[in-house]
Design a protein around this motif. Structure first.
Motif, short mmCIF file in Angstrom:
data_model
loop_
_atom_site.label_atom_id
_atom_site.label_comp_id
_atom_site.label_asym_id
_atom_site.label_seq_id
_atom_site.Cartn_x
_atom_site.Cartn_y
_atom_site.Cartn_z
N ILE A 1 0.83 -1.13 -0.02
CA ILE A 1 -0.04 0.04 0.12
C ILE A 1 1.07 1.36 0.30
O ILE A 1 2.02 1.30 0.53
N SER A 2 0.39 2.31 -0.40
CA SER A 2 1.07 3.55 -0.54
C SER A 2 0.17 4.66 -0.07
O SER A 2 -1.06 4.51 -0.10
N ILE A 3 0.95 5.95 0.24
CA ILE A 3 0.32 7.05 0.36
C ILE A 3 0.95 8.41 0.02
O ILE A 3 2.20 8.38 0.18
N SER A 4 0.07 9.17 -0.57
CA SER A 4 0.86 10.36 -1.01
C SER A 4 0.77 11.58 0.11
O SER A 4 -0.10 11.43 0.77
N SER A 5 1.52 12.27 0.00
CA SER A 5 1.68 13.36 1.28
C SER A 5 0.63 14.28 1.27
O SER A 5 0.28 15.06 2.32
N ILE A 6 -0.15 14.35 0.16
CA ILE A 6 -1.69 15.11 0.15
C ILE A 6 -2.86 14.50 1.07
O ILE A 6 -3.67 15.15 1.15
N LYS A 7 -2.38 12.95 1.39
CA LYS A 7 -3.36 12.54 1.82
C LYS A 7 -2.87 12.22 3.44
O LYS A 7 -1.70 12.41 3.78
N ASP A 8 -3.84 11.96 4.56
CA ASP A 8 -3.42 11.29 5.66
C ASP A 8 -3.64 9.85 6.03
O ASP A 8 -3.49 9.30 6.92
N LYS A 9 -4.47 9.31 4.94
CA LYS A 9 -5.11 7.78 5.31
C LYS A 9 -5.31 7.23 4.08
O LYS A 9 -5.93 8.17 2.96
N ASN A 10 -4.85 5.91 3.66
CA ASN A 10 -5.42 5.33 2.63
C ASN A 10 -5.61 3.94 3.13
O ASN A 10 -4.67 3.00 3.86
N GLU A 11 -6.81 3.43 2.61
CA GLU A 11 -7.22 1.83 3.06
C GLU A 11 -7.10 1.08 1.74
O GLU A 11 -7.73 1.34 0.63
#
Lengths: 115, 112
Positions: B48-58
């Motif tokens: 899983i990954s997350i960009s810095s524009i988000k604070d959560k990814n499921e």
């Protein structure tokens, strides 16, 4: 399965010999990366290509190491005059270029043992 | 210098409970973060990954949380399963660079 493949999976060589590893990326990926992993550590970046151009090399990549990606498809990593300190897992990864970031997909790795 | 740190070498969790793996980073240029899972003698597998524009990814049982002010991210696995037992690596990259910088990994053991 069209994932990243690496050959050979294992290589045992004597100190001072040359070795070459091959990586075949996911077919539509234009970026290809090489990493090295030693026991108890995460993978460390060595170099990467976009198409056939080698765009960045780590200071870990001494002059005994050379990587090529001649036609923008598969890549080879050669280590000349191997040393015992070169023993590690060599990992190849590929990705598509573009925002927001690049998710890299790894191959199974080549385990090098230098005696 | 270690730009990405995973301070817990190992974690043991009971099957069905939550696993929380933590990661800290120091480079404020990092803006894309990933978690990989690795079994012995295999390459890392992207989770899983997350960009810095988000604070959560499921994604299914996996959730990644990013706290940019604290330069901290975490991976939550709920419910944990014995097949989740592996080494988990946190990685980060900067948009102007392309290499991934990895932490040293956390060994997760899920007991049945």
């Amino acid at each position: 399965d069209t994932g990243v493949s690496q050959d050979p999976r294992h290589k045992i060589t004597k100190r001072g010999q040359n070795v070459t590893f091959r990586c075949d990326p996911i077919s539509e990926h234009n970026r290809l990366y090489w990493y090295r992993q030693t026991l108890g550590q995460g993978p460390e970046f060595l170099t990467y290509f976009q198409n056939e151009a080698q765009l960045e090399k780590s200071r870990l990549l001494s002059d005994r190491f050379s990587a090529e990606r001649p036609k923008g498809s598969f890549s080879t990593l050669e280590i000349q005059r191997t040393e015992q300190g070169d023993s590690a897992m060599y990992l190849c990864a590929s990705s598509l270029a573009g925002p927001p970031g690049n998710t890299q997909y790894f191959g199974p790795g080549t385990r090098l043992t230098v005696l | 210098d270690q730009q990405v740190k995973q301070n817990s070498p190992s974690l043991s969790v009971q099957e069905g409970r939550i696993s929380i793996l933590n990661c800290d980073y120091t480079n404020s240029m990092f803006d894309y973060f990933l978690w990989y899972k690795k079994y012995p003698a295999e390459g890392p597998t992207f989770l899983i990954s997350i960009s810095s524009i988000k604070d959560k990814n499921e994604d299914g049982r996996f959730t990644v949380f990013l706290n940019k002010s604290a330069k901290h991210l975490s991976l939550h696995i709920v419910p944990s399963q014995p097949g989740d037992s592996a080494v988990y690596f946190c990685a980060a990259s900067a948009s102007k660079g392309n290499k991934l910088v990895f932490g040293a990994g956390t060994i997760l053991r899920v007991k049945s």
